[in-house]
Design a protein around this motif. Structure first.
Motif, PDB file in Angstrom:
ATOM      1  N   TYR A 184      32.774  17.198 -26.698  1.00 58.96           N
ATOM      2  CA  TYR A 184      32.358  16.067 -25.862  1.00 58.96           C
ATOM      3  C   TYR A 184      30.836  15.932 -25.907  1.00 58.96           C
ATOM      4  CZ  TYR A 184      37.052  15.927 -23.859  1.00 58.96           C
ATOM      5  OH  TYR A 184      38.407  15.805 -23.688  1.00 58.96           O
ATOM      6  N   ARG A 185      30.333  14.738 -25.522  1.00 60.95           N
ATOM      7  CA  ARG A 185      28.892  14.511 -25.509  1.00 60.95           C
ATOM      8  C   ARG A 185      28.524  13.645 -24.311  1.00 60.95           C
ATOM      9  NH1 ARG A 185      26.342  11.453 -30.562  1.00 60.95           N
ATOM     10  NH2 ARG A 185      27.639   9.771 -29.698  1.00 60.95           N
ATOM     11  N   TRP A 186      27.390  13.982 -23.672  1.00 63.75           N
ATOM     12  CA  TRP A 186      26.894  13.151 -22.580  1.00 63.75           C
ATOM     13  C   TRP A 186      26.320  11.857 -23.156  1.00 63.75           C
ATOM     14  CZ3 TRP A 186      28.150  13.829 -17.734  1.00 63.75           C
ATOM     15  CH2 TRP A 186      28.446  15.104 -17.252  1.00 63.75           C
ATOM     16  N   GLU A 187      26.806  10.714 -22.636  1.00 61.69           N
ATOM     17  CA  GLU A 187      26.377   9.408 -23.109  1.00 61.69           C
ATOM     18  C   GLU A 187      25.873   8.570 -21.926  1.00 61.69           C
ATOM     19  OE1 GLU A 187      29.714   7.647 -25.032  1.00 61.69           O
ATOM     20  OE2 GLU A 187      29.948   9.276 -26.488  1.00 61.69           O
ATOM     21  N   LYS A 188      24.852   7.767 -22.182  1.00 59.51           N
ATOM     22  CA  LYS A 188      24.292   6.894 -21.147  1.00 59.51           C
ATOM     23  C   LYS A 188      25.298   5.788 -20.823  1.00 59.51           C
ATOM     24  CE  LYS A 188      20.125   8.816 -20.913  1.00 59.51           C
ATOM     25  NZ  LYS A 188      20.350   9.971 -21.805  1.00 59.51           N
ATOM     26  N   LEU A 189      25.715   5.719 -19.562  1.00 61.59           N
ATOM     27  CA  LEU A 189      26.680   4.706 -19.154  1.00 61.59           C
ATOM     28  C   LEU A 189      26.106   3.299 -19.312  1.00 61.59           C
ATOM     29  CD1 LEU A 189      29.532   4.417 -17.958  1.00 61.59           C
ATOM     30  CD2 LEU A 189      28.492   4.432 -15.683  1.00 61.59           C
ATOM     31  N   ALA A 190      24.801   3.161 -19.070  1.00 59.20           N
ATOM     32  CA  ALA A 190      24.164   1.842 -19.136  1.00 59.20           C
ATOM     33  C   ALA A 190      24.160   1.261 -20.543  1.00 59.20           C
ATOM     34  CB  ALA A 190      22.736   1.927 -18.610  1.00 59.20           C
ATOM     35  N   TYR A 191      24.399   2.104 -21.561  1.00 57.85           N
ATOM     36  CA  TYR A 191      24.430   1.612 -22.942  1.00 57.85           C
ATOM     37  C   TYR A 191      25.784   1.045 -23.322  1.00 57.85           C
ATOM     38  CZ  TYR A 191      20.012   4.147 -23.669  1.00 57.85           C
ATOM     39  OH  TYR A 191      18.714   4.602 -23.584  1.00 57.85           O
ATOM     40  N   ARG A 192      26.773   1.254 -22.468  1.00 62.39           N
ATOM     41  CA  ARG A 192      28.111   0.722 -22.735  1.00 62.39           C
ATOM     42  C   ARG A 192      28.207  -0.734 -22.272  1.00 62.39           C
ATOM     43  NH1 ARG A 192      32.952   4.333 -22.883  1.00 62.39           N
ATOM     44  NH2 ARG A 192      32.226   6.323 -23.739  1.00 62.39           N
ATOM     45  N   THR A 193      29.190  -1.449 -22.813  1.00 67.03           N
ATOM     46  CA  THR A 193      29.392  -2.850 -22.431  1.00 67.03           C
ATOM     47  C   THR A 193      30.170  -2.907 -21.120  1.00 67.03           C
ATOM     48  OG1 THR A 193      29.435  -3.504 -24.756  1.00 67.03           O
ATOM     49  CG2 THR A 193      30.340  -5.054 -23.149  1.00 67.03           C
ATOM     50  N   PRO A 194      29.596  -3.527 -20.071  1.00 68.10           N
ATOM     51  CA  PRO A 194      30.254  -3.521 -18.759  1.00 68.10           C
ATOM     52  C   PRO A 194      30.915  -4.858 -18.409  1.00 68.10           C
ATOM     53  CG  PRO A 194      27.972  -4.093 -18.477  1.00 68.10           C
ATOM     54  CD  PRO A 194      28.208  -3.999 -19.966  1.00 68.10           C
ATOM     55  N   PRO A 248      22.948   7.116 -15.023  1.00 71.04           N
ATOM     56  CA  PRO A 248      24.341   7.565 -15.030  1.00 71.04           C
ATOM     57  C   PRO A 248      24.791   7.933 -16.445  1.00 71.04           C
ATOM     58  CG  PRO A 248      24.250   5.182 -14.893  1.00 71.04           C
ATOM     59  CD  PRO A 248      22.839   5.675 -14.789  1.00 71.04           C
ATOM     60  N   GLU A 249      25.505   9.069 -16.565  1.00 74.16           N
ATOM     61  CA  GLU A 249      25.989   9.530 -17.851  1.00 74.16           C
ATOM     62  C   GLU A 249      27.457   9.928 -17.732  1.00 74.16           C
ATOM     63  OE1 GLU A 249      22.414  11.594 -20.235  1.00 74.16           O
ATOM     64  OE2 GLU A 249      22.982  12.647 -18.385  1.00 74.16           O
ATOM     65  N   VAL A 250      28.197   9.753 -18.821  1.00 72.58           N
ATOM     66  CA  VAL A 250      29.588  10.159 -18.863  1.00 72.58           C
ATOM     67  C   VAL A 250      29.781  11.119 -20.038  1.00 72.58           C
ATOM     68  CG1 VAL A 250      30.676   8.221 -17.702  1.00 72.58           C
ATOM     69  CG2 VAL A 250      30.075   7.991 -20.113  1.00 72.58           C
ATOM     70  N   LEU A 251      30.637  12.119 -19.821  1.00 74.27           N
ATOM     71  CA  LEU A 251      30.922  13.137 -20.832  1.00 74.27           C
ATOM     72  C   LEU A 251      32.199  12.738 -21.559  1.00 74.27           C
ATOM     73  CD1 LEU A 251      29.974  15.908 -21.954  1.00 74.27           C
ATOM     74  CD2 LEU A 251      31.489  16.969 -20.271  1.00 74.27           C
ATOM     75  N   CYS A 252      32.049  12.313 -22.826  1.00 72.85           N
ATOM     76  CA  CYS A 252      33.181  11.705 -23.542  1.00 72.85           C
ATOM     77  C   CYS A 252      33.327  12.263 -24.954  1.00 72.85           C
ATOM     78  CB  CYS A 252      32.986  10.185 -23.644  1.00 72.85           C
ATOM     79  SG  CYS A 252      32.687   9.358 -22.063  1.00 72.85           S
ATOM     80  N   THR A 253      34.544  12.143 -25.463  1.00 75.54           N
ATOM     81  CA  THR A 253      34.810  12.417 -26.854  1.00 75.54           C
ATOM     82  C   THR A 253      35.111  11.102 -27.546  1.00 75.54           C
ATOM     83  OG1 THR A 253      36.050  13.836 -28.365  1.00 75.54           O
ATOM     84  CG2 THR A 253      37.293  12.813 -26.567  1.00 75.54           C
ATOM     85  N   ARG A 254      35.402  11.145 -28.813  1.00 76.51           N
ATOM     86  CA  ARG A 254      35.657   9.903 -29.544  1.00 76.51           C
ATOM     87  C   ARG A 254      36.995   9.315 -29.156  1.00 76.51           C
ATOM     88  NH1 ARG A 254      33.686  11.387 -35.735  1.00 76.51           N
ATOM     89  NH2 ARG A 254      31.466  11.474 -35.280  1.00 76.51           N
TER      90      ARG A 254
END
Length: 259
Positions: free
Chosen positions: A130-140, A253-259
């Motif tokens: 998993y990797r910490w990703e910036k939530l704000a970079y995702r499409t909301p 805000p960050e989320v811990l996600c895998t592919r």
């Protein structure tokens, strides 16, 4: 045919039969193959934070010889070499890898051929990264929330979220697709909020509330961590006072996600 003639003929026949039987020869011995075992220290890793250690044993021992770590990510068929180590005197080895990208991956260990012994592979071992990703970079899906850099308590938070219109309820949602396990963020009124202003923020996942905070100037909920295991979509709701005007900030805000 007299008795002497018969005995001679029988002897000749026996000798001929024996001559037709090819002498038995031993089958060539098959070359031995190295046996390799492998086991990873973890089944789940965080990219750029955790180190995967693969340990095992080589038989025959092959002390001082090299073993090679191979891995493949996701659905790729090709194995890539990512490390090597020497076999210890007792036949054991330790190989390490520090993943930098998310996704499912397999590791296996190769002992190359040497001294008349064929190469051997271990069984593959799986690790989910998993990797910490910036939530704000995702499409909301958003209403009156915007990605922004914010300042809280004179500290700057990049890649953050902030309400845009004081006194108007704000909502933002993100689809995670059940591929994330955690979220972390800081919640507060930004330093741009007027003295005496107030607000509130609620975080929910698939309709279940994860956290709810009342906010005023100087109230900071720092580095809060949420469990998002199995969450398909998360939602952040905020309210702010119009007079005095307030801005609710969600710091990095960050989320811990895998592919």
């Amino acid at each position: 045919m007299n008795r002497i003639t018969a005995l001679a003929a029988a002897a000749a026949l026996t000798a001929g039969s024996l001559a037709l039987v090819a002498p038995a020869t031993a089958a060539p011995a098959k070359a031995k193959t190295y046996t390799v075992t492998a086991k990873a220290n973890i089944e789940v890793a965080v990219a750029k934070e955790d180190t995967v250690k693969v340990r095992g044993r080589v038989t025959p021992k092959a002390a001082g010889e090299k073993v090679v770590l191979q891995q493949r990510v996701g659905n790729k068929k090709k194995w890539t070499v990512t490390g090597s180590a020497k076999v210890k005197k007792n036949g054991t080895y330790v190989l390490t890898d520090k993943p930098s990208t998310p996704g499912s991956r397999e590791y296996r260990v190769l002992k190359p051929a040497s001294k008349g012994i064929k190469k051997g592979f271990s069984k593959s071992v799986g690790v989910e990264v998993y990797r910490w990703e910036k939530l704000a970079y995702r499409t909301p899906v958003a209403t009156n929330f915007a990605p922004a850099g914010i300042t809280v308590g004179t500290e700057y938070y990049g890649a953050s979220l902030a309400t845009t219109t004081a006194g108007t309820p704000s909502t933002i949602e993100y689809t995670l697709g059940r591929k994330c396990t955690s979220m972390r963020a800081t919640f507060a009124l930004t330093d741009a909020s007027e003295s005496g202003s107030s607000g509130a923020v609620t975080v929910s996942a698939d309709g279940s509330t994860l956290a709810s905070h009342s906010l005023s100037v100087g109230t900071i909920v720092a580095d809060e961590l949420f469990d998002l295991t199995g969450a398909f979509r998360i939602k952040i709701d905020a309210t702010t006072s119009a007079t005095p005007a307030a801005t609710v900030g969600v710091g990095t805000p960050e989320v811990l996600c895998t592919r």
